[in-house]
Design a protein around this motif. Structure first.
Motif, PDB file in Angstrom:
ATOM      1  N   GLY A   1      20.707 -17.974 -21.068  1.00  0.00           N
ATOM      2  CA  GLY A   1      19.995 -19.240 -21.207  1.00  0.00           C
ATOM      3  C   GLY A   1      20.722 -20.435 -20.609  1.00  0.00           C
ATOM      4  N   ILE A   2      21.872 -20.185 -19.973  1.00  0.00           N
ATOM      5  CA  ILE A   2      22.657 -21.281 -19.386  1.00  0.00           C
ATOM      6  C   ILE A   2      22.577 -21.203 -17.867  1.00  0.00           C
ATOM      7  N   GLU A   3      22.200 -22.308 -17.244  1.00  0.00           N
ATOM      8  CA  GLU A   3      22.046 -22.291 -15.794  1.00  0.00           C
ATOM      9  C   GLU A   3      23.418 -22.265 -15.111  1.00  0.00           C
ATOM     10  N   CYS A   4      23.623 -21.261 -14.259  1.00  0.00           N
ATOM     11  CA  CYS A   4      24.905 -21.071 -13.572  1.00  0.00           C
ATOM     12  C   CYS A   4      24.670 -20.881 -12.080  1.00  0.00           C
ATOM     13  N   ARG A   5      25.678 -21.190 -11.282  1.00  0.00           N
ATOM     14  CA  ARG A   5      25.645 -20.781  -9.872  1.00  0.00           C
ATOM     15  C   ARG A   5      26.423 -19.486  -9.755  1.00  0.00           C
ATOM     16  N   ILE A   6      25.744 -18.448  -9.262  1.00  0.00           N
ATOM     17  CA  ILE A   6      26.336 -17.112  -9.179  1.00  0.00           C
ATOM     18  C   ILE A   6      26.485 -16.737  -7.711  1.00  0.00           C
ATOM     19  N   SER A   7      27.704 -16.398  -7.307  1.00  0.00           N
ATOM     20  CA  SER A   7      27.951 -16.007  -5.918  1.00  0.00           C
ATOM     21  C   SER A   7      28.588 -14.627  -5.917  1.00  0.00           C
ATOM     22  N   ARG A   8      28.060 -13.747  -5.067  1.00  0.00           N
ATOM     23  CA  ARG A   8      28.593 -12.377  -5.060  1.00  0.00           C
ATOM     24  C   ARG A   8      29.757 -12.286  -4.074  1.00  0.00           C
ATOM     25  N   LEU A   9      30.926 -12.607  -4.567  1.00  0.00           N
ATOM     26  CA  LEU A   9      32.122 -12.590  -3.737  1.00  0.00           C
ATOM     27  C   LEU A   9      33.336 -12.643  -4.660  1.00  0.00           C
ATOM     28  N   GLY A  10      34.497 -12.708  -4.069  1.00  0.00           N
ATOM     29  CA  GLY A  10      35.717 -12.750  -4.874  1.00  0.00           C
ATOM     30  C   GLY A  10      36.930 -12.592  -4.001  1.00  0.00           C
ATOM     31  N   TYR A  11      38.085 -12.368  -4.628  1.00  0.00           N
ATOM     32  CA  TYR A  11      39.322 -12.301  -3.844  1.00  0.00           C
ATOM     33  C   TYR A  11      40.214 -11.173  -4.351  1.00  0.00           C
ATOM     34  N   THR A  12      39.565 -10.063  -4.726  1.00  0.00           N
ATOM     35  CA  THR A  12      40.328  -8.922  -5.238  1.00  0.00           C
ATOM     36  C   THR A  12      40.144  -7.684  -4.367  1.00  0.00           C
ATOM     37  N   GLY A  13      39.189  -7.730  -3.434  1.00  0.00           N
ATOM     38  CA  GLY A  13      38.847  -6.554  -2.644  1.00  0.00           C
ATOM     39  C   GLY A  13      37.775  -5.709  -3.307  1.00  0.00           C
ATOM     40  N   GLU A  14      37.397  -6.089  -4.540  1.00  0.00           N
ATOM     41  CA  GLU A  14      36.354  -5.357  -5.259  1.00  0.00           C
ATOM     42  C   GLU A  14      35.035  -6.113  -5.185  1.00  0.00           C
ATOM     43  N   ASP A  15      33.950  -5.408  -5.494  1.00  0.00           N
ATOM     44  CA  ASP A  15      32.655  -6.048  -5.699  1.00  0.00           C
ATOM     45  C   ASP A  15      32.805  -7.008  -6.885  1.00  0.00           C
ATOM     46  N   GLY A  16      31.969  -8.034  -6.914  1.00  0.00           N
ATOM     47  CA  GLY A  16      32.038  -8.928  -8.063  1.00  0.00           C
ATOM     48  C   GLY A  16      31.401 -10.275  -7.781  1.00  0.00           C
TER      49      GLY A  16
ATOM     50  N   SER B   1      48.391  -9.410  -7.293  1.00  0.00           N
ATOM     51  CA  SER B   1      48.621  -8.045  -6.794  1.00  0.00           C
ATOM     52  C   SER B   1      47.330  -7.444  -6.231  1.00  0.00           C
ATOM     53  N   LEU B   2      46.178  -7.836  -6.799  1.00  0.00           N
ATOM     54  CA  LEU B   2      44.890  -7.337  -6.289  1.00  0.00           C
ATOM     55  C   LEU B   2      44.608  -7.869  -4.889  1.00  0.00           C
ATOM     56  N   ARG B   3      44.830  -9.178  -4.698  1.00  0.00           N
ATOM     57  CA  ARG B   3      44.515  -9.754  -3.381  1.00  0.00           C
ATOM     58  C   ARG B   3      45.495  -9.245  -2.334  1.00  0.00           C
ATOM     59  N   LEU B   4      46.741  -8.993  -2.756  1.00  0.00           N
ATOM     60  CA  LEU B   4      47.736  -8.468  -1.814  1.00  0.00           C
ATOM     61  C   LEU B   4      47.349  -7.062  -1.347  1.00  0.00           C
ATOM     62  N   GLU B   5      46.986  -6.185  -2.282  1.00  0.00           N
ATOM     63  CA  GLU B   5      46.549  -4.838  -1.898  1.00  0.00           C
ATOM     64  C   GLU B   5      45.308  -4.894  -1.010  1.00  0.00           C
ATOM     65  N   ALA B   6      44.456  -5.915  -1.240  1.00  0.00           N
ATOM     66  CA  ALA B   6      43.230  -6.044  -0.443  1.00  0.00           C
ATOM     67  C   ALA B   6      43.497  -6.705   0.907  1.00  0.00           C
ATOM     68  N   GLY B   7      44.766  -7.077   1.156  1.00  0.00           N
ATOM     69  CA  GLY B   7      45.135  -7.669   2.440  1.00  0.00           C
ATOM     70  C   GLY B   7      44.621  -9.076   2.631  1.00  0.00           C
ATOM     71  N   LEU B   8      44.401  -9.796   1.527  1.00  0.00           N
ATOM     72  CA  LEU B   8      43.852 -11.157   1.610  1.00  0.00           C
ATOM     73  C   LEU B   8      44.988 -12.183   1.531  1.00  0.00           C
TER      74      LEU B   8
ATOM     75  N   GLN C   1      41.019   0.211   0.079  1.00  0.00           N
ATOM     76  CA  GLN C   1      39.707  -0.020   0.682  1.00  0.00           C
ATOM     77  C   GLN C   1      38.920  -1.088  -0.077  1.00  0.00           C
ATOM     78  N   GLN C   2      38.341  -2.033   0.657  1.00  0.00           N
ATOM     79  CA  GLN C   2      37.513  -3.059   0.008  1.00  0.00           C
ATOM     80  C   GLN C   2      36.165  -2.453  -0.376  1.00  0.00           C
ATOM     81  N   ASN C   3      35.684  -2.828  -1.566  1.00  0.00           N
ATOM     82  CA  ASN C   3      34.440  -2.233  -2.085  1.00  0.00           C
ATOM     83  C   ASN C   3      33.355  -3.285  -2.278  1.00  0.00           C
ATOM     84  N   TYR C   4      32.957  -3.917  -1.184  1.00  0.00           N
ATOM     85  CA  TYR C   4      31.948  -4.965  -1.288  1.00  0.00           C
ATOM     86  C   TYR C   4      30.542  -4.377  -1.254  1.00  0.00           C
TER      87      TYR C   4
END
Lengths: 121, 365
Positions: free
Chosen positions: B178-193, B226-233, B360-363
């Motif tokens: 019930g709360i209006e949010c801006r949702i973006s499908r991205l991130g900085y871990t190499g995973e979906d999210g 450590s997540l972003r480092l493994e993802a090469g970001l 491997q990135q899982n987008y």
């Protein structure tokens, strides 16, 4: 057998002029998960304040400083392959060195368990 | 920087969850929770983790032709960024160095920009000074959380079915509980999210909805690194800064074809020259062969013993199960498989140059 503690969060259990040295549970908890340890070798001599090893956790690298003068007589080689044991039993199986003390008087500068508990609050 | 440390809308929740609080870029942030960095890292790779990224700067850009105007300060093709889409980019300086990296979204009647916490003080005036006729509004009343990992779609989708249908780098406005949010499908871990911008007084409520999911646990800055480092970001301030060009940083993929050809952004001379002739140094992945982590500042030598570069980010990769690092090596070096030596506390440690990412990135494409 008496156990002493340093301000650098090491414990030293003394039997005669030989002591076993490790890091305290408090130190291990602060470091976080240990992934690597670099140790000196047997017969290496050192003075109080010298760097005698490095422990690396997932967070950062932390030096181990000698709490007194001495010589390394035995290195706990098992730690190299099982660094995580420093989190599990830092005051037990995961001791770091056995050392021959060069100056017993320096033990007076260290703390007993009550003093150490007061330090870490 | 002498100001008192700031707190995000989730500060009390971090404390309640047992977060260990540290100062990060002037913000009191959780570096880890009782689960520990290793566990939080694996939680994100295997299930889902919730990160507070409210310290990052959220900015609204309002005006005519905002995308076109952004092209004067960024080498990205923002004039053709479609409504509902997000794109990674950076501000460049006249010398072709990177002033900061950012995410730009076309939100229809405005553009939505997220910049690094440590560079907010620079980026906001930079945009205000260079985007003629554009209103630059820094948002102080919204939290930002990232839900990352293979279960993120279910964690967010349970409360917002529309989120399930989104693809990587898409952005929508939708209700969560019930709360209006801006949702973006991205991130900085190499995973979906997702990264989700929430009104500050509802940030805890929405975060608790996510955390109520069996697969979702809180994670701190330690695991994020450590997540972003493994993802090469790249981490701004470590791997990229005012002196490094996007080409040196292996970020040429983030400059679209038209911009590469036409130029017309700060530092285009250097960047186009490096695109054509190669850069003097290049960011590469480095895998130490031993157990010793190679951290920022460690010297890299070639097999013959000459210095060829320096580590810019490094540590232990929990998913890799071994140390991982990134660093710059000079031209002529950097092919995957090349053997190098790292000088760690005066000792020579063998390592190999490897292709990024380490994991491997899982987008969700």
């Amino acid at each position: 057998m008496t156990t002493y503690y340093s301000e650098e969060h090491e414990w030293i259990t003394v039997e005669g002029d030989v002591a076993t040295l490790g890091i305290t549970q408090h130190a291990a908890d602060q470091l976080g998960e240990v992934v690597f340890i670099e140790q000196k070798e047997a017969e290496d001599e050192f003075e109080k304040g010298d760097e005698i090893g490095v422990i690396e956790s997932v967070k950062a690298a932390s030096e181990i400083y000698a709490p007194l003068d001495g010589e390394i007589v035995e290195v706990n080689e098992a730690l190299a392959d099982a660094p995580a044991s420093l989190n599990e039993s830092p005051e037990g199986d995961a001791w770091i060195y056995k050392i021959k003390l060069a100056n017993m008087d320096q033990l007076e500068d260290l703390m007993d368990l009550d003093g150490y508990k007061a330090l870490i609050g | 920087m002498t100001d008192a440390p700031k707190r995000t809308p989730l500060y009390d929740l971090h404390v309640e969850l047992g977060g260990k609080i540290v100062d990060f870029a002037g913000w009191e942030m959780p570096v880890q929770y009782p689960m520990g960095i290793m566990g939080e890292h694996k939680q994100c790779r295997e299930k889902a983790a919730l990160f507070d990224v409210s310290h990052m700067g959220q900015v609204i850009l309002k005006g005519d032709n905002v995308g076109e105007k952004l092209e004067a300060i960024c080498p990205q093709a923002y004039s053709t960024l479609k409504e509902g889409k997000a794109r990674y980019g950076f501000f460049t300086n006249p010398e072709g160095g990177i002033m900061d990296d950012l995410i730009v979204s076309n939100a229809g009647d405005h553009f939505f920009v997220v910049v690094n916490a440590s560079m907010r003080h620079q980026d906001i005036p930079h945009m205000a000074a260079n985007l003629d006729g554009v209103e630059v509004i820094e948002i102080f009343d919204r939290g930002l959380v990232a839900v990352q990992g293979p279960s993120a779609e279910d964690v967010v989708g349970t409360h917002c079915p529309a989120a399930r249908d989104m693809k990587f780098m898409e952005t929508i406005v939708a209700e969560i509980g019930g709360i209006e949010c801006r949702i973006s499908r991205l991130g900085y871990t190499g995973e979906d999210g997702y990264e989700i911008s929430i009104p500050e007084d509802k940030a805890v409520e929405v975060s608790k909805l996510f955390l109520a999911h069996d697969d979702c646990e809180p994670a701190g800055l330690g695991a994020r690194d450590s997540l972003r480092l493994e993802a090469g970001l790249c981490l701004y301030g470590n791997d990229i800064d005012q002196s490094t060009s996007p080409i040196e940083a292996s970020l040429s993929w983030a400059i679209q074809k038209r911009r590469k050809e036409e130029g017309g952004f700060p530092g285009a001379d250097r960047i186009q020259k490096e695109l054509a002739e190669g850069a003097a140094k290049k960011l590469v992945g480095i895998k130490p062969e031993g157990r010793a982590p190679a951290r920022q500042g460690v010297e890299i030598q070639c097999a013959e013993g000459n210095t060829i570069g320096e580590i810019t980010s490094g540590g232990f990769g929990p998913t890799v199960g071994a140390p991982v690092a990134m660093g710059y090596v000079s031209k002529g070096h950097g092919a995957p498989g090349e053997k190098v030596n790292l000088i760690i506390r005066g000792k020579v440690q063998p390592a190999e140059i490897v292709a990024l990412p380490f994991v491997q990135q899982n987008y969700k494409r």
